[in-house]
Motif scaffolding. Sequence first.
Motif, PDB file in Angstrom:
ATOM      1  N   ARG A  26       0.756  -1.140   0.103  1.00 45.74           N
ATOM      2  CA  ARG A  26      -0.294  -0.024  -0.311  1.00 45.74           C
ATOM      3  C   ARG A  26       1.045   1.491   0.029  1.00 45.74           C
ATOM      4  N   THR A  27       0.654   2.107  -0.804  1.00 43.34           N
ATOM      5  CA  THR A  27       0.790   3.607  -0.664  1.00 43.34           C
ATOM      6  C   THR A  27      -0.382   4.606  -0.523  1.00 43.34           C
ATOM      7  N   CYS A  28       0.411   5.651   0.017  1.00 46.47           N
ATOM      8  CA  CYS A  28      -1.386   6.552   0.245  1.00 46.47           C
ATOM      9  C   CYS A  28      -0.054   7.497  -0.085  1.00 46.47           C
ATOM     10  N   ALA A  29       0.097   9.170   0.072  1.00 47.46           N
ATOM     11  CA  ALA A  29       0.286   9.847   0.208  1.00 47.46           C
ATOM     12  C   ALA A  29       0.094  11.403   0.897  1.00 47.46           C
ATOM     13  N   ASP A  30       0.602  11.614   2.346  1.00 44.12           N
ATOM     14  CA  ASP A  30      -0.123  12.506   3.361  1.00 44.12           C
ATOM     15  C   ASP A  30       0.666  14.018   2.555  1.00 44.12           C
ATOM     16  N   VAL A  31      -0.210  14.840   1.991  1.00 41.52           N
ATOM     17  CA  VAL A  31       0.362  15.873   1.272  1.00 41.52           C
ATOM     18  C   VAL A  31       0.067  17.042   2.109  1.00 41.52           C
ATOM     19  N   SER A  32       0.004  17.547   3.728  1.00 39.79           N
ATOM     20  CA  SER A  32      -0.929  18.071   4.561  1.00 39.79           C
ATOM     21  C   SER A  32       1.141  19.685   4.299  1.00 39.79           C
ATOM     22  N   ALA A  33       1.850  19.056   3.817  1.00 42.88           N
ATOM     23  CA  ALA A  33       2.870  20.078   4.342  1.00 42.88           C
ATOM     24  C   ALA A  33       2.926  20.791   2.560  1.00 42.88           C
ATOM     25  N   ILE A  34       2.942  19.603   1.639  1.00 49.20           N
ATOM     26  CA  ILE A  34       3.328  20.845   0.347  1.00 49.20           C
ATOM     27  C   ILE A  34       1.314  21.905   0.296  1.00 49.20           C
ATOM     28  N   GLY A  35       0.299  20.774   0.755  1.00 46.78           N
ATOM     29  CA  GLY A  35      -0.741  22.131   0.641  1.00 46.78           C
ATOM     30  C   GLY A  35      -0.634  22.997   1.656  1.00 46.78           C
ATOM     31  N   ASN A  36       0.280  22.788   2.765  1.00 41.97           N
ATOM     32  CA  ASN A  36      -0.322  23.804   3.886  1.00 41.97           C
ATOM     33  C   ASN A  36       1.316  25.177   3.253  1.00 41.97           C
ATOM     34  N   ASP A  37       2.136  24.837   2.427  1.00 40.74           N
ATOM     35  CA  ASP A  37       3.271  25.597   2.305  1.00 40.74           C
ATOM     36  C   ASP A  37       3.236  25.982   1.377  1.00 40.74           C
ATOM     37  N   LEU A  38       2.329  25.265  -0.241  1.00 41.59           N
ATOM     38  CA  LEU A  38       2.321  25.676  -1.428  1.00 41.59           C
ATOM     39  C   LEU A  38       0.746  25.862  -1.972  1.00 41.59           C
ATOM     40  N   GLY A  39      -0.045  25.877  -1.248  1.00 46.41           N
ATOM     41  CA  GLY A  39      -1.699  25.511  -1.940  1.00 46.41           C
ATOM     42  C   GLY A  39      -1.809  24.171  -2.972  1.00 46.41           C
ATOM     43  N   PHE A  40      -1.403  23.065  -2.681  1.00 42.13           N
ATOM     44  CA  PHE A  40      -1.254  22.239  -4.025  1.00 42.13           C
ATOM     45  C   PHE A  40      -2.383  21.345  -3.094  1.00 42.13           C
ATOM     46  N   ALA A  41      -3.659  21.027  -4.234  1.00 40.40           N
ATOM     47  CA  ALA A  41      -4.843  20.230  -3.434  1.00 40.40           C
ATOM     48  C   ALA A  41      -5.436  19.559  -5.173  1.00 40.40           C
ATOM     49  N   PRO A  42      -4.741  18.440  -5.299  1.00 44.77           N
ATOM     50  CA  PRO A  42      -4.609  17.496  -6.028  1.00 44.77           C
ATOM     51  C   PRO A  42      -6.509  17.906  -6.205  1.00 44.77           C
ATOM     52  N   THR A  43      -7.266  16.976  -7.745  1.00 43.93           N
ATOM     53  CA  THR A  43      -8.227  17.616  -8.113  1.00 43.93           C
ATOM     54  C   THR A  43      -9.056  16.145  -8.691  1.00 43.93           C
ATOM     55  N   THR A  44      -8.353  15.604  -9.592  1.00 40.34           N
ATOM     56  CA  THR A  44      -8.651  14.419 -10.568  1.00 40.34           C
ATOM     57  C   THR A  44      -8.655  12.944  -9.964  1.00 40.34           C
ATOM     58  N   SER A  45      -9.457  12.391  -9.979  1.00 44.06           N
ATOM     59  CA  SER A  45     -10.532  11.251  -9.476  1.00 44.06           C
ATOM     60  C   SER A  45      -9.916  10.697 -10.190  1.00 44.06           C
ATOM     61  N   ILE A  46      -9.611   8.372  -9.759  1.00 48.49           N
ATOM     62  CA  ILE A  46      -9.654   7.676 -11.023  1.00 48.49           C
ATOM     63  C   ILE A  46     -11.129   7.933 -12.048  1.00 48.49           C
ATOM     64  N   THR A  47     -12.145   7.637 -11.344  1.00 47.99           N
ATOM     65  CA  THR A  47     -13.029   8.087 -12.723  1.00 47.99           C
ATOM     66  C   THR A  47     -12.733   8.822 -13.093  1.00 47.99           C
ATOM     67  N   GLU A  48     -12.162  10.304 -12.972  1.00 47.30           N
ATOM     68  CA  GLU A  48     -12.391  11.292 -14.314  1.00 47.30           C
ATOM     69  C   GLU A  48     -10.501  10.999 -15.140  1.00 47.30           C
ATOM     70  N   GLY A  49      -9.735  10.421 -14.070  1.00 45.69           N
ATOM     71  CA  GLY A  49      -8.177  10.253 -14.371  1.00 45.69           C
ATOM     72  C   GLY A  49      -8.452   9.074 -15.845  1.00 45.69           C
ATOM     73  N   VAL A  50      -8.793   8.176 -15.383  1.00 43.57           N
ATOM     74  CA  VAL A  50      -8.134   6.611 -16.564  1.00 43.57           C
ATOM     75  C   VAL A  50      -9.012   6.681 -17.262  1.00 43.57           C
ATOM     76  N   PRO A  51     -10.105   6.908 -18.052  1.00 45.47           N
ATOM     77  CA  PRO A  51     -11.043   7.812 -19.406  1.00 45.47           C
ATOM     78  C   PRO A  51     -10.239   8.364 -19.775  1.00 45.47           C
ATOM     79  N   ARG A  52     -10.099   9.864 -19.148  1.00 46.56           N
ATOM     80  CA  ARG A  52      -8.593  10.250 -20.438  1.00 46.56           C
ATOM     81  C   ARG A  52      -7.909  10.019 -20.466  1.00 46.56           C
ATOM     82  N   PHE A  53      -6.834   9.310 -19.769  1.00 51.02           N
ATOM     83  CA  PHE A  53      -5.599   8.179 -20.259  1.00 51.02           C
ATOM     84  C   PHE A  53      -5.960   7.585 -21.399  1.00 51.02           C
ATOM     85  N   ILE A  54      -7.499   6.910 -21.524  1.00 52.89           N
ATOM     86  CA  ILE A  54      -7.743   5.793 -22.572  1.00 52.89           C
ATOM     87  C   ILE A  54      -7.945   6.266 -23.685  1.00 52.89           C
TER      88      ILE A  54
END
Length: 332
Positions: free
Chosen positions: A295-323
């Motif tokens: 298992r892998t899973c990222a805690d992105v709180s540090a980059i979120g707090n410092d730089l405002g990073f907030a991922p928005t793309t779920s696999i249900t959106e991203g996978v069809p785009r890749f296909i």
Amino acid sequence: MTVIVTGAAGFIGMHVADALLARGETVFGIDECNAYYDPALKAARLAYLRDRHGAAFTFAKLDFADTPALDAAVAGLDIDRIVHLGAQAGVRYSIENPMAYARANLVGHLNILELARARQVRHLVYASSSSVYGGNDSVPFRVEDRTDRPLSLYAATKKSNELMSESYAHLYRLPQTGLRFFTVYGPWGRPDMMMWIFTKAILAGEPIPVFNAGRMERDFTYIDDIVAGIVAALDAPPADDGQAKPGGSMGPHRVYNIGNSRAEQLGEVIDVLEQAIGRKAIRQDLPMQAGDVVRTCADVSAIGNDLGFAPTTSITEGVPRFIRWYRDYHGV
């Protein structure tokens, strides 16, 4: 002023170069374009950049672990910042060909550090990996977690990169940001990664390898989210203020996780792939592979707090785009 992007013919490197060029930067790309996977795909990525951006994008095909070749290629360039994404990738391939990792990931990283030091660049952003967490069973992975138990040589080289960068931040006050990527996917992706392998097999009616009976979890991160995080990091060099940074450095060096912060079960991702492709997969159950983690899973709180990073793309959106991209690229 020029931004150097190493690995510019690679998956993430091409997208980062494209984003920088689109906002008016001048980019000098470096890539060996080796045969780890199909060089034709790398050539197509470079052609895409040239077609879109013209003379703002220049490129040198070279091995950045070759010091004289690197020095000759950048002679005369007014280098402002470096995004170092070039590396020998792949956990499993590091078991088969360890010397390739020593050259590209250790010697190559040192060469880029030396270039950044000599040119006194404003900021060096470099690629680390979620693999540095090894067998860590505390999820989500935090940048404060231990990373001294790598399960593969690839992971060990990426942790070594972080340590080498820390020494240069201390000795030379070189501003740096290391980014631990979590399972990146999307258009122009890599043929050695799960999303491409499974898509190709499903379309061909061939079985797909399902390790650990599908009880694997990955933090799948769409390429657009990754690029947004890289560019945000590049635009905000860490301060040399004596304060502790994410990753523990007291110098101008920080380390961030950059992922989707959501662990997806492999079996469920296959379900999404099947739906997007319109065809059922033939699932072949296989045991865990050496060097792999459950298992892998990222805690992105540090980059979120410092730089405002907030991922928005779920696999249900991203996978069809890749296909859609995959079908268009291959004409299938």
